[in-house]
Enzyme design. Structure first.
Site, mmCIF file in Angstrom:
data_model
loop_
_atom_site.group_PDB
_atom_site.id
_atom_site.type_symbol
_atom_site.label_atom_id
_atom_site.label_comp_id
_atom_site.label_asym_id
_atom_site.label_seq_id
_atom_site.Cartn_x
_atom_site.Cartn_y
_atom_site.Cartn_z
ATOM 1 N N HIS A 369 -36.022 -11.127 -6.698
ATOM 2 C CA HIS A 369 -35.981 -11.508 -5.281
ATOM 3 C C HIS A 369 -34.993 -12.618 -4.954
ATOM 4 C CE1 HIS A 369 -39.291 -9.269 -3.339
ATOM 5 N NE2 HIS A 369 -39.857 -9.278 -4.530
ATOM 6 N N LYS A 560 -37.811 -18.977 9.516
ATOM 7 C CA LYS A 560 -37.809 -18.703 8.081
ATOM 8 C C LYS A 560 -38.049 -20.018 7.361
ATOM 9 C CE LYS A 560 -33.774 -16.872 8.709
ATOM 10 N NZ LYS A 560 -33.711 -15.604 8.029
ATOM 11 N N ARG A 561 -38.252 -19.974 6.036
ATOM 12 C CA ARG A 561 -38.434 -21.209 5.306
ATOM 13 C C ARG A 561 -37.229 -22.123 5.502
ATOM 14 N NH1 ARG A 561 -42.365 -21.959 1.401
ATOM 15 N NH2 ARG A 561 -41.690 -24.094 1.643
ATOM 16 N N LYS A 566 -30.243 -21.228 3.946
ATOM 17 C CA LYS A 566 -30.517 -20.493 5.189
ATOM 18 C C LYS A 566 -29.805 -21.135 6.383
ATOM 19 C CE LYS A 566 -34.959 -18.804 3.430
ATOM 20 N NZ LYS A 566 -34.762 -17.345 3.402
ATOM 21 N N THR A 668 -36.459 -10.069 5.591
ATOM 22 C CA THR A 668 -37.254 -9.073 6.318
ATOM 23 C C THR A 668 -37.459 -9.519 7.764
ATOM 24 O OG1 THR A 668 -39.290 -10.080 5.448
ATOM 25 C CG2 THR A 668 -38.455 -8.116 4.312
ATOM 26 N N LYS A 672 -37.570 -7.354 11.410
ATOM 27 C CA LYS A 672 -38.613 -7.467 12.444
ATOM 28 C C LYS A 672 -37.983 -7.745 13.807
ATOM 29 C CE LYS A 672 -41.576 -9.132 8.806
ATOM 30 N NZ LYS A 672 -41.834 -10.332 8.002
#
Length: 827
Positions: A369, A560-561, A566, A668, A672
């Site tokens: 992952h 998101k985290r 990110k 993911t 969504k």
């Protein structure tokens, strides 16, 4: 129970998009009168005999529990029949091992999958209760950090919906992912005591309690190894039903809870120290006490090692009695299942090493992952030797056979042998768990095409050259039942009115919507659904955070985290740039924006927590500047979790997927957003690449460097200051952060973030800044044309079929697990 006064509790049936209801009620499902009456009877029975309350003293939570037990009772016979069917047919089953399951709430999802939502809603209405209020009483089962855990939850839904015989195995953490509080702009962590009121969905199974051993030493007699003098704890299973959509399949998620073994420590007990003896028992139970709140970073703590072994030891004990099995390792966390299965087969079942290894290899498959090196698990040899001595011996033997094979295939290539060894010798000796998972598994997959390609060309290049047939891709997906039907019933109804309900179990059916891309009536209806969702979400934001949003603004969302890769910090630089543009020319035309960021930072991740503080500090300045007004608002979504996500995705106009190319495995959240009609601004990273292929470049906003360009820049030597000096707006934004414009009482508060941006930026934020800002300008320009924007939203929805977790699971079943659907017959 007395029926409610319909005049005072009237439903707004004629307008399912009413702003007074925080979530739409689907108008397509017609409740069956007989079922409504049965649900009311069952509800009353559970309120009286399970909750021991009547209407006069029952609380909202009592009503929720009564409804939850009613719904569980409705699927109970299917749950039992599913297990009976698997047993009778002796079918091959898949066991999904994951340290995380980010399940969220179960009530609404179960009612939808069992096709009784309309009946339950009507029954509650007739009893004078509001379904929305009951749903809000449920605690999120937050047994995961983020994407990996939520993916596991979506996979369980798809496995049941597609009628595959499957079991999920995990840990029943007493405390899930922490509750995030924002105090003076800072993240504060509080325990997530999700079980404080009990959990009506789980069934304890004390009859299946299993011993798990630690420590001790290994003795060998006549060539047989025995692990002795161990410390023992007990693993007690709690089973949760996982119903498929509109079928009879109800699979099981089994979560293990650690209980102390029966014996007291006699040395304390006999010495008369009864209290210490009891305390020692409780200490053992810490193994399942709390989820480690870290994402994409390996923490080599002994408790974490114990947790990982606890999961695999209990699970394999449960599985090994069933011969036909496929075991999927969700990342490296359950990789200790490999030496544990070898121990069972060799030490206990007395199989030869070769036969045991062949069984092991045909049983296990491994999903990777992450591309981040700091996330790969490397356990210290000294810790393994102390906690799991026999398993270390087995790992050494696995490595010995592995290196012998490498030596034969690549004679004299000592560098390759060193690179591919499970044992890393430099510094503290460590075992590379990803290498172990690769060697022992018959299949290794990434979770997006780009990610899988990078695993083969970079991260596991040597292993790909050794066994190219093992490597494949399985692009992630999301369950449309939760992420459209449940969270966006207005959109769900609109779709079904046009193309019927088949899309709920075959998301490719949404392609039929493309024929309506020039139908202005349909586009107007789609626009209205989005506006109603925005209106409801804006009310939630105002009620929760006290910020009033402009409904005409772009709802620009990044959830998101919190992690440097990110690049929430790049988003923050854009906020400042927009703010500076408004201040420079307050009378200029400006497309209004409401920028929202949500996500938790790992408690020990200093930089991520500082980024949260910066975002909140920027928000405080911008939101209170009268010159800005409602043209720009910033909101940090405190305590982002699954139940909040269900509100976020339907309301979003713009989805921020802005990680540095080559760092995000898949994502993911991006899927969504796409499925709910939000447009994406993103880099060519993770599954964004495949999303672009599906929807076309005209329906997505792509910016920034590609993977090759990032690699090239880093080879040349990335000098962030060059980008800083070359762009006036970027320089101004960073200088303002440095000079304390957003922290006037502590001017040097964010100097460390500025230093990272200018001198230690691993993720090339400044290199992508100009491209990002220009791309955001294209977003604003596109948003001005309402029909064109809505058409792009429609084409996003119509082309999201590939990103159903049903498609992913079917590929796993065919290409990796070799399992077939099993029909559960209730006749």
């Amino acid at each position: 129970m007395a029926q409610a006064d319909k005049s005072s509790n009237a439903k707004i049936a004629s307008n399912p998009f009413s702003v007074d209801r925080r979530k739409q009620i689907s108008v397509r499902e017609i409740p069956q009168f007989e079922n409504v009456q049965e649900i009311k009877k069952s509800f009353n029975r559970h309120l009286h005999y399970t909750e021991l309350k009547d209407r006069n003293n029952a609380t909202g939570r009592d009503f929720y529990f009564a409804l939850a037990h009613t719904v569980r009772e409705y699927i109970a016979s299917r749950w039992i029949r599913s297990q009976q069917t698997y047993y009778k047919k002796d079918c091959k089953r898949v066991y999904y091992l994951s340290m995380e399951y980010y399940m969220g709430r179960a009530l609404t999802n179960t009612m939808i999958n069992a096709r009784i939502y309309a009946e339950c809603d009507e029954a509650m209405y007739e009893l004078g209760l509001e379904m929305e209020e009951l749903e809000e009483k449920e605690e999120d089962a937050g047994l995961g950090n983020g994407g990996l855990g939520r993916l596991a939850a979506c996979f369980l839904d798809s496995l049941a919906t597609l009628s595959y015989p499957a079991y999920g195995y995990g840990i029943r953490y007493e405390y899930g992912i922490f509750t995030q509080k924002i105090v003076n702009g800072n993240q504060i962590e509080e325990p997530d005591d999700w079980l404080r009121y009990g959990n009506p969905w789980e069934k304890p199974r004390p009859e299946y309690i299993i011993p798990v051993n630690y420590y001790g030493h290994v003795e060998e007699h006549d060539g047989v190894c025995k692990w002795v003098d161990t410390t023992q704890v007990m693993a007690m299973p709690y089973d949760t039903p996982i119903p498929g959509y509109d079928n009879n399949t109800v699979n099981t998620l089994r979560l293990w809870s650690c209980k102390s073994s029966k014996d007291f420590d006699l040395s304390h007990f006999n010495a008369g120290d009864y209290v210490q003896a009891v305390c020692d028992r409780n200490l053992a139970e810490n193994i399942s006490r709390v989820l480690y709140p870290n994402d994409n970073f390996f923490i080599g703590k002994e408790l974490r090692l114990k947790q990982e072994y606890f999961l695999v030891a209990a699970t394999l004990h449960d599985i090994v009695r069933r011969y036909k099995a496929a075991i999927q390792l969700n990342d490296t966390h359950p990789a200790l299942a490999i030496p544990e299965l070898m121990r069972i087969l060799v030490d206990i079942e007395q199989l030869s090493w070769e036969k045991a290894w062949n069984i092991c290899n045909s049983t296990f498959a491994y999903t990777n992952h992450t591309l981040l090196p700091e996330a790969l698990e490397r356990w210290p040899v000294s810790m393994l030797e102390h906690v799991l001595p026999r398993h270390l011996q087995i790992i050494y033997k696995i490595n010995h056979h592995h290196l012998e094979n490498i030596s034969k295939l690549y004679p004299g290539d000592f560098d390759r042998i060193k690179r591919m060894s499970l044992v890393e010798e430099e510094g503290e000796k460590r075992i590379n768990m990803a290498f172990l998972a690769i060697i022992a598994s018959h299949s290794i997959n990434g979770v997006a095409e780009l990610h899988s390609s990078l695993l083969k060309s970079l991260v596991f290049k040597d292993f790909y050259e050794l066994s190219p047939e093992k490597f494949q891709n399985k692009t992630n997906g999301i369950t449309p039942r939760r992420w459209i039907v449940l969270c966006n019933p207005g959109l769900s109804d609109l779709i079904s009115e046009k193309i019927n309900d088949d899309w709920k179990i075959n998301l490719y059916e949404l392609k039929k919507l493309q024929e309506f891309k020039n139908d202005k009536t349909f586009l107007q209806s789609l626009y209205q659904v989005k506006q109603d969702n925005k209106r409801r979400f804006a009310k939630y934001i105002e009620d929760t955070f006290g910020v009033k949003l402009n409904l005409a603004s772009i709802f620009d969302i990044q959830v998101k985290r919190l992690h440097e890769y990110k690049r929430q910090l790049l988003n923050a630089l854009h906020m400042i740039t927009l703010y500076n543009r408004i201040k420079k020319d307050p009378n200029a035309s400006f497309v209004p924006r409401s920028i929202m960021i949500g996500g938790k930072a790992a408690p020990g991740y200093y930089v991520a927590k500082k980024i949260i503080l910066l975002i909140n500090s920027i928000a405080k300045i911008i939101n209170n500047d009268p010159i800005v007004g409602d043209r720009l608002k910033i909101v940090f979504l405190e305590n982002y979790k699954v139940s909040v996500a269900e509100k976020v995705f339907p309301a979003a106009d713009l989805s921020e997927q802005i990680s540095t190319a080559g760092t995000e495995a898949s994502g993911t959240g991006n899927m969504k957003f796409m499925a709910n009609g939000a447009l994406t601004i993103g880099t060519l990273d993770g599954a964004n690449v495949e999303m672009l292929e599906e929807m076309g470049e005209d329906n997505m906003f792509i910016f920034g460097m590609t993977v090759k360009e990032v690699e090239s820049l880093k080879r040349k030597g990335y000098d962030a200051r060059k980008f800083y000096e070359a762009n006036e707006e970027l320089k101004m934004a960073i200088d303002q952060i440095k000079d304390g414009v957003y922290s006037p009482t502590q001017p040097d508060l964010f100097h460390d973030l500025v230093d990272i941006l200018l001198y230690h930026d691993r993720f090339c934020l400044l290199a992508d800044y100009e491209s990002y800002v220009k791309c955001q300008e294209r977003v604003s320009e596109a948003y001005k044309d309402r029909i064109a924007w809505t058409r792009m939203c429609l084409l996003n929805i119509a082309n999201c079929g590939k990103f159903s977790s049903d498609r992913t699971i079917n590929e796993y079943a065919k290409d990796i697990w070799d399992i077939k659907p099993v029909t559960v017959d209730m006749a």
